[in-house]
Design a protein around this motif. Sequence first.
Motif, short mmCIF file in Angstrom:
data_model
loop_
_atom_site.label_atom_id
_atom_site.label_comp_id
_atom_site.label_asym_id
_atom_site.label_seq_id
_atom_site.Cartn_x
_atom_site.Cartn_y
_atom_site.Cartn_z
N ARG A 105 0.83 -1.21 0.00
CA ARG A 105 0.00 0.00 0.00
C ARG A 105 0.86 1.26 0.00
NH1 ARG A 105 -5.26 1.14 0.82
NH2 ARG A 105 -5.74 -0.96 1.52
N ALA A 106 1.93 1.28 0.79
CA ALA A 106 2.82 2.44 0.84
C ALA A 106 3.53 2.64 -0.50
CB ALA A 106 3.83 2.28 1.96
N VAL A 107 3.92 1.55 -1.13
CA VAL A 107 4.56 1.63 -2.44
C VAL A 107 3.57 2.18 -3.46
CG1 VAL A 107 5.44 0.21 -4.34
CG2 VAL A 107 6.34 -0.08 -2.03
N GLY A 108 2.31 1.72 -3.39
CA GLY A 108 1.28 2.24 -4.30
C GLY A 108 1.08 3.73 -4.13
N GLN A 109 1.10 4.20 -2.91
CA GLN A 109 0.96 5.65 -2.67
C GLN A 109 2.14 6.41 -3.24
OE1 GLN A 109 -1.70 7.40 -1.34
NE2 GLN A 109 -2.70 5.42 -1.60
N ALA A 110 3.35 5.87 -3.07
CA ALA A 110 4.54 6.53 -3.62
C ALA A 110 4.49 6.53 -5.15
CB ALA A 110 5.80 5.84 -3.12
N CYS A 111 4.05 5.43 -5.73
CA CYS A 111 3.91 5.37 -7.19
C CYS A 111 2.92 6.42 -7.68
CB CYS A 111 3.48 3.98 -7.65
SG CYS A 111 4.76 2.72 -7.54
N GLY A 112 1.80 6.54 -6.98
CA GLY A 112 0.79 7.52 -7.36
C GLY A 112 1.26 8.95 -7.23
N ALA A 113 2.24 9.20 -6.36
CA ALA A 113 2.76 10.55 -6.16
C ALA A 113 3.93 10.87 -7.09
CB ALA A 113 3.19 10.71 -4.71
N ASN A 114 4.31 9.94 -7.92
CA ASN A 114 5.44 10.11 -8.84
C ASN A 114 5.19 11.33 -9.74
OD1 ASN A 114 7.41 9.88 -10.83
ND2 ASN A 114 6.56 8.00 -11.69
N PRO A 115 6.06 12.35 -9.68
CA PRO A 115 5.82 13.55 -10.48
C PRO A 115 6.26 13.43 -11.93
CG PRO A 115 7.78 13.84 -9.14
CD PRO A 115 7.19 12.50 -8.76
N ILE A 116 7.00 12.37 -12.28
CA ILE A 116 7.53 12.25 -13.64
C ILE A 116 7.21 10.87 -14.21
CG2 ILE A 116 9.57 12.53 -15.11
CD1 ILE A 116 10.80 14.29 -12.95
N PRO A 117 5.90 10.56 -14.38
CA PRO A 117 5.55 9.26 -14.94
C PRO A 117 6.11 9.11 -16.35
CG PRO A 117 3.63 10.70 -14.91
CD PRO A 117 4.73 11.42 -14.18
N ILE A 118 6.13 7.92 -16.83
CA ILE A 118 6.72 7.47 -18.09
C ILE A 118 8.24 7.39 -17.92
CG2 ILE A 118 7.08 7.76 -20.57
CD1 ILE A 118 4.42 9.25 -20.71
N ILE A 119 8.89 8.51 -17.61
CA ILE A 119 10.34 8.51 -17.46
C ILE A 119 10.74 7.80 -16.17
CG2 ILE A 119 12.38 9.99 -17.19
CD1 ILE A 119 10.99 11.96 -19.13
#
Length: 160
Positions: A105-119
């Motif tokens: 769940r914590a990893v999912g939250q960090a993934c969702g907060a990623n400011p530079i998706p794709i890269i």
Amino acid sequence: MSDTIYQAILRLDGACVGVKTANDKLIGLDFLAMDMQQDCTNRLAEQVCQQLLRYSADPCFRFDVPMLLRGTPFQLRVWAELQCILPGQLLTYAALAGRVGSVARAVGQACGANPIPIIVPCHRVVSQSGLGGFNHEEDGEMLNIKQWLIGHEGRAVFSG
């Protein structure tokens, strides 16, 4: 997002991306409505757009734009691990959590907060039962973009 200033807006096959830069670093990529467009306003934005287009033509393309990732120490650890996942590879949230000593769940939250998706390829992380979420959304357009990115890289994952 109408008050956000972008240094470029680029349309790709499966997404429209707003490029944000500051002090010669990429600081953000936002997914926008497909009818938006804006020419590059600086050299870095042009470089980011060129590299995104190269990725669009070749999913194995390796990005090398200067980035500034701002987040908590935990988010930065997760985002660093995301950059180790190769194109076409998928990793579950639980497996990524094991790599960073945390929980899914914590990893999912960090993934969702990623400011530079794709890269910083958070789209390569999926749930054990299917696609999972993307950009803090569990259905709708964001999951369509995630499915497009995964499919572009040669993998098909179906939610369910």
